[in-house]
Design an enzyme around this catalytic site. Structure first.
Site, PDB file in Angstrom:
ATOM      1  N   HIS A 109       5.179 -64.686  -6.408  1.00  0.00           N
ATOM      2  CA  HIS A 109       6.561 -64.248  -5.937  1.00  0.00           C
ATOM      3  C   HIS A 109       6.435 -62.973  -5.546  1.00  0.00           C
ATOM      4  CE1 HIS A 109      10.807 -64.095  -5.621  1.00  0.00           C
ATOM      5  NE2 HIS A 109      10.913 -62.958  -6.579  1.00  0.00           N
ATOM      6  N   LYS A 143      13.011 -56.270  -2.847  1.00  0.00           N
ATOM      7  CA  LYS A 143      11.828 -56.494  -1.893  1.00  0.00           C
ATOM      8  C   LYS A 143      12.317 -57.029  -0.645  1.00  0.00           C
ATOM      9  CE  LYS A 143      10.300 -59.692  -4.803  1.00  0.00           C
ATOM     10  NZ  LYS A 143      11.400 -59.734  -5.790  1.00  0.00           N
ATOM     11  N   ASP A 192       9.611 -64.110  -0.354  1.00  0.00           N
ATOM     12  CA  ASP A 192       9.788 -64.643  -1.638  1.00  0.00           C
ATOM     13  C   ASP A 192       8.385 -65.698  -2.077  1.00  0.00           C
ATOM     14  OD1 ASP A 192      11.747 -65.496  -3.342  1.00  0.00           O
ATOM     15  OD2 ASP A 192      11.626 -67.712  -2.795  1.00  0.00           O
ATOM     16  N   ARG A 232       1.975 -38.893 -10.530  1.00  0.00           N
ATOM     17  CA  ARG A 232       2.344 -38.122  -9.376  1.00  0.00           C
ATOM     18  C   ARG A 232       1.122 -37.462  -8.691  1.00  0.00           C
ATOM     19  NH1 ARG A 232       6.438 -33.749 -12.165  1.00  0.00           N
ATOM     20  NH2 ARG A 232       6.948 -33.476  -9.888  1.00  0.00           N
TER      21      ARG A 232
END
EC number: 2.7.11.-
Length: 313
Positions: free
Chosen positions: A139, A160, A178, A244
């Site tokens: 998916h 998404k 999808d 980060r």
């Protein structure tokens, strides 16, 4: 185990069928490799992989011409008894009527190609490796961003498809929405594609199904794409510590292959399309030998060392 119909091979490689009386629709190819039966024509059948496509080039053809007709038919008959998927003659080489008659009796298709033997074998192996590759379905959304295959993953409803739509409007290309089918074509390469049903469509909650190819044109879609980078979208968690600097790459594994993976926390106001574009360009830059995180780490380290030397002096 996946298979390829012999009819597909004939159509893909533009092959001439010299045995039209044989029902080729029932024949399946299961092996991506091919075989040149030089040793078999010499009478050595030990370790013979009869499930491969058999290719006869100029050398094998010339050798058969040196054999007496009775001996030649005997060895050909023995080869055909193994029920190979097919035998392909390259370079438009002549095939005797007796050879064709014998192959028809034993129901082994004889095909012919105008290509040289080496180029034909290379093309067939490449194509069969893709068609017969192990695969899984996941998916997600696959988009071509600046030539990099970006697989966007995350929970249902996280955004998404919306991110993919924004990327398409910015000039990038949709591969699958999808449902993404991933094929392992080598130990380094994963190829992603859409299923036939969902190809070129995007589902947007509240709007429904959108035909990307019709709305934005053929330049906005692509059928297949190598997967270079995975972006996992997740809800922002203030208690979680996020990377980060990016000094150490994180990976996700599909079918035994590792792919670089970035986890992107989602908060209101974050532009996912720009983040995906930046991730794609940064990943390409790393492949070209430049790593921004390592560069700033070197600068900081150099600055610290320089200050330490000043204190000592």
């Amino acid at each position: 185990m996946y298979t390829v119909d012999l009819v597909q091979l004939i159509e893909k490689m533009n092959l001439e069928n010299l045995t039209p009386d044989i029902d080729i629709k029932r024949i399946k190819i299961t092996q991506p490799d091919v075989n040149r039966p030089a040793l078999q024509l010499a009478g050595f059948f030990d370790h013979f992989d009869s499930e491969r496509v058999q290719v006869i080039g100029y050398v094998e053809h010339a050798y058969m011409q040196t054999l007496a007709e009775e001996k030649r038919l005997e060895i050909v008959s023995r080869l055909l008894d193994y029920k190979v998927p097919c035998i392909v003659f390259c370079r438009n080489l002549e095939v005797s009527d007796k050879f064709i008659k014998l192959a028809t009796e034993k129901e082994v298709p004889i095909l012919r190609s105008s290509k040289t033997t080496s180029s034909f074998m290379a093309e067939v192996i490449r194509w069969l490796n893709v068609e017969l590759a192990p695969r899984i379905t996941i998916h997600g959304v696959l988009v071509d961003v600046y030539g990099e295959g970006i697989l966007i993953m995350g929970e249902s409803g996280i955004g998404k498809s919306e991110a993919a739509l924004e990327l398409i409007k910015r000039g990038h290309r949709l591969v699958a929405d999808d449902v993404v089918e991933i094929k392992k074509v080598s130990d380094e390469t994963l190829i992603g594609t859409a299923t036939e049903i969902t190809r070129h469509f995007i589902e947007l909650r509240g709007i429904g199904i959108v035909d990307v190819k019709t709305l934005f044109g053929v330049e906005s879609v692509k059928n297949t794409q190598a997967i270079d980078l995975v972006i996992k979208l997740e809800e922002w968690n203030k208690d979680k510590e996020y990377d980060r600097m990016g000094l150490e790459e994180q990976y996700i594994e599909f079918l035994g292959n590792k792919v670089v993976c970035h986890s992107i926390p989602i908060r209101p106001g974050r532009n996912l399309a720009i983040i995906c574009e930046t991730a794609a360009v940064n990943h390409r830059q790393k492949k070209m030998g430049y790593n921004a995180a390592q560069e700033i780490y070197k600068r900081v380290t150099h600055k610290i060392q320089k200050n330490s030397q000043k204190r000592v002096m």
